[in-house]
Design an enzyme around this catalytic site. Sequence first.
Site, PDB file in Angstrom:
ATOM      1  N   GLY A  49     -28.253 -27.585   8.511  1.00  0.00           N
ATOM      2  CA  GLY A  49     -28.642 -26.849   9.491  1.00  0.00           C
ATOM      3  C   GLY A  49     -28.195 -25.456   9.668  1.00  0.00           C
ATOM      4  O   GLY A  49     -28.558 -25.008  10.856  1.00  0.00           O
ATOM      5  N   SER A  50     -27.321 -25.028   8.878  1.00  0.00           N
ATOM      6  CA  SER A  50     -26.260 -23.620   9.516  1.00  0.00           C
ATOM      7  C   SER A  50     -27.488 -22.445   9.463  1.00  0.00           C
ATOM      8  O   SER A  50     -27.339 -21.621  10.197  1.00  0.00           O
ATOM      9  CB  SER A  50     -25.372 -23.286   8.378  1.00  0.00           C
ATOM     10  OG  SER A  50     -25.587 -22.874   7.412  1.00  0.00           O
TER      11      SER A  50
ATOM     12  N   ARG B  45     -46.358 -38.893  -0.138  1.00  0.00           N
ATOM     13  CA  ARG B  45     -46.159 -37.579   0.318  1.00  0.00           C
ATOM     14  C   ARG B  45     -47.238 -36.987   1.026  1.00  0.00           C
ATOM     15  O   ARG B  45     -46.811 -36.077   1.973  1.00  0.00           O
ATOM     16  CB  ARG B  45     -46.129 -36.775  -1.315  1.00  0.00           C
ATOM     17  CG  ARG B  45     -45.969 -35.348  -0.875  1.00  0.00           C
ATOM     18  CD  ARG B  45     -45.963 -34.560  -2.341  1.00  0.00           C
ATOM     19  NE  ARG B  45     -45.810 -33.211  -2.390  1.00  0.00           N
ATOM     20  CZ  ARG B  45     -45.756 -32.565  -3.457  1.00  0.00           C
ATOM     21  NH1 ARG B  45     -46.224 -33.039  -4.492  1.00  0.00           N
ATOM     22  NH2 ARG B  45     -45.510 -31.171  -3.085  1.00  0.00           N
TER      23      ARG B  45
ATOM     24  N   ARG C 158     -37.409 -30.442  -0.271  1.00  0.00           N
ATOM     25  CA  ARG C 158     -38.440 -30.729  -0.580  1.00  0.00           C
ATOM     26  C   ARG C 158     -39.484 -29.712  -0.876  1.00  0.00           C
ATOM     27  O   ARG C 158     -39.559 -29.030  -0.301  1.00  0.00           O
ATOM     28  CB  ARG C 158     -39.333 -31.863   0.379  1.00  0.00           C
ATOM     29  CG  ARG C 158     -38.913 -33.263   0.331  1.00  0.00           C
ATOM     30  CD  ARG C 158     -39.392 -34.132   1.518  1.00  0.00           C
ATOM     31  NE  ARG C 158     -38.611 -35.012   1.487  1.00  0.00           N
ATOM     32  CZ  ARG C 158     -38.339 -36.283   0.756  1.00  0.00           C
ATOM     33  NH1 ARG C 158     -39.254 -36.456  -0.420  1.00  0.00           N
ATOM     34  NH2 ARG C 158     -37.341 -37.201   0.628  1.00  0.00           N
TER      35      ARG C 158
ATOM     36  N   LEU D 181     -43.269 -28.580  -1.118  1.00  0.00           N
ATOM     37  CA  LEU D 181     -44.607 -28.602  -0.411  1.00  0.00           C
ATOM     38  C   LEU D 181     -45.698 -28.808  -1.227  1.00  0.00           C
ATOM     39  O   LEU D 181     -45.718 -28.034  -2.301  1.00  0.00           O
ATOM     40  CB  LEU D 181     -44.701 -27.580   0.552  1.00  0.00           C
ATOM     41  CG  LEU D 181     -43.550 -27.445   1.600  1.00  0.00           C
ATOM     42  CD1 LEU D 181     -43.509 -26.159   2.526  1.00  0.00           C
ATOM     43  CD2 LEU D 181     -43.289 -28.479   2.491  1.00  0.00           C
TER      44      LEU D 181
ATOM     45  N   ASN E  43     -38.852 -19.064   3.153  1.00  0.00           N
ATOM     46  CA  ASN E  43     -37.725 -19.908   2.465  1.00  0.00           C
ATOM     47  C   ASN E  43     -36.379 -18.937   2.280  1.00  0.00           C
ATOM     48  O   ASN E  43     -36.555 -17.779   1.889  1.00  0.00           O
ATOM     49  CB  ASN E  43     -38.144 -20.592   1.090  1.00  0.00           C
ATOM     50  CG  ASN E  43     -37.040 -21.461   0.741  1.00  0.00           C
ATOM     51  OD1 ASN E  43     -36.432 -22.395   1.318  1.00  0.00           O
ATOM     52  ND2 ASN E  43     -36.932 -21.629  -0.614  1.00  0.00           N
TER      53      ASN E  43
ATOM     54  N   HIS F 124     -33.168 -18.844  -0.268  1.00  0.00           N
ATOM     55  CA  HIS F 124     -32.706 -19.445  -1.376  1.00  0.00           C
ATOM     56  C   HIS F 124     -31.275 -18.922  -2.011  1.00  0.00           C
ATOM     57  O   HIS F 124     -31.126 -17.699  -1.851  1.00  0.00           O
ATOM     58  CB  HIS F 124     -33.864 -19.198  -2.529  1.00  0.00           C
ATOM     59  CG  HIS F 124     -33.222 -19.956  -3.867  1.00  0.00           C
ATOM     60  ND1 HIS F 124     -33.422 -21.468  -3.990  1.00  0.00           N
ATOM     61  CD2 HIS F 124     -32.689 -19.452  -5.011  1.00  0.00           C
ATOM     62  CE1 HIS F 124     -33.090 -21.592  -5.219  1.00  0.00           C
ATOM     63  NE2 HIS F 124     -32.316 -20.528  -5.787  1.00  0.00           N
TER      64      HIS F 124
ATOM     65  N   ASP G  78     -45.174 -19.913  -1.745  1.00  0.00           N
ATOM     66  CA  ASP G  78     -46.264 -20.008  -2.400  1.00  0.00           C
ATOM     67  C   ASP G  78     -46.512 -21.315  -3.373  1.00  0.00           C
ATOM     68  O   ASP G  78     -45.235 -22.267  -3.345  1.00  0.00           O
ATOM     69  CB  ASP G  78     -46.993 -19.029  -3.409  1.00  0.00           C
ATOM     70  CG  ASP G  78     -46.012 -18.691  -4.495  1.00  0.00           C
ATOM     71  OD1 ASP G  78     -45.365 -19.246  -4.864  1.00  0.00           O
ATOM     72  OD2 ASP G  78     -46.328 -17.544  -5.185  1.00  0.00           O
TER      73      ASP G  78
HETATM   74  C1  GAR Z   1     -28.565 -23.189   2.008  1.00  0.00           C
HETATM   75  O1  GAR Z   1     -27.529 -22.754   1.166  1.00  0.00           O
HETATM   76  C2  GAR Z   1     -29.893 -22.842   1.335  1.00  0.00           C
HETATM   77  O2  GAR Z   1     -29.991 -21.570   1.022  1.00  0.00           O
HETATM   78  C3  GAR Z   1     -29.953 -23.664   0.319  1.00  0.00           C
HETATM   79  O3  GAR Z   1     -29.520 -24.959   0.914  1.00  0.00           O
HETATM   80  C4  GAR Z   1     -28.558 -24.574   1.805  1.00  0.00           C
HETATM   81  C5  GAR Z   1     -28.837 -25.224   3.104  1.00  0.00           C
HETATM   82  O4  GAR Z   1     -27.725 -24.849   4.066  1.00  0.00           O
HETATM   83  N1  GAR Z   1     -31.225 -24.118  -0.116  1.00  0.00           N
HETATM   84  C6  GAR Z   1     -31.533 -24.316  -1.068  1.00  0.00           C
HETATM   85  O5  GAR Z   1     -31.174 -24.327  -2.093  1.00  0.00           O
HETATM   86  C7  GAR Z   1     -33.390 -24.260  -1.421  1.00  0.00           C
HETATM   87  N2  GAR Z   1     -33.561 -24.325  -2.734  1.00  0.00           N
HETATM   88  P1  GAR Z   1     -28.079 -25.320   5.725  1.00  0.00           P
HETATM   89  O6  GAR Z   1     -28.444 -26.636   5.825  1.00  0.00           O
HETATM   90  O7  GAR Z   1     -26.664 -25.126   6.124  1.00  0.00           O
HETATM   91  O8  GAR Z   1     -28.886 -23.970   6.096  1.00  0.00           O
END
Ligand code: GAR
Length: 199
Positions: free
Chosen positions: A11-12, A64, A90, A92, A106, A108, A140
């Site tokens: 959750g950072s 789901r 997950r 959607l 989102n 990434h 999307d």
């Molecule tokens: C982050 O690096 C985010 O970009 C990635 O997961 C991590 C979550 O960190 N997301 C993905 O890879 C989505 N495909 P966080 O829980 O500390 O925010």
Amino acid sequence: MNLGILISGRGSNMVALADAVRAGSIPGAEIRVVISDKMNAAGLQAAAERGIISIAIERRGRTREEHEREILSVLKAREVNLICLAGYMRLLSCDFIEAYRGRILNIHPSLLPAFPGMDAQRQALEHGVKFSGCTVHFVDENLDAGPIIEQRIVPVHDDDTVETLSARILVEEHKTYAEALALVVSGKYETVGRRVIRK
Ligand code: GAR
């Protein structure tokens, strides 16, 4: 704008958004709820410590459709009109995306469209790119493929591991997500085809 943040773990990014909202960097935004699909997500505790309502809605034991319906009902009850995925691991469904069309963001950890999907930082290292980064995009129906709102470049060093590269990218993720969210909440953009353009 009433925000709902979906997480699965640490959750950072959620904390970065919460801190940006609290600091007044995202005028007009209020975080109404943080939802995790994992009961033991560290981010739930971090949200609660910040006085944000945080709820676990586990997938286990549900289809789901049932899982998403429950998430949607909480989002609706909290009057959420903009969703931020922050490490939500997950996919959607089309129905979920339709319910919040153009209102799901989102983050990434790569320069999309390179390295979508899982383990983006590992994919980047294995491919041998010299630069990677992060992307905030609208969600999307296609995986990590919606219109790009904001990107930041991060160098890849010769001695990088997945951990060191991920940590360098994460620092930029936190800034990029807050900036992209501020833009979307301000409404000062238009989408022309796939291009998100600042007004
Ligand atoms: C982050 O690096 C985010 O970009 C990635 O997961 C991590 C979550 O960190 N997301 C993905 O890879 C989505 N495909 P966080 O829980 O500390 O925010």
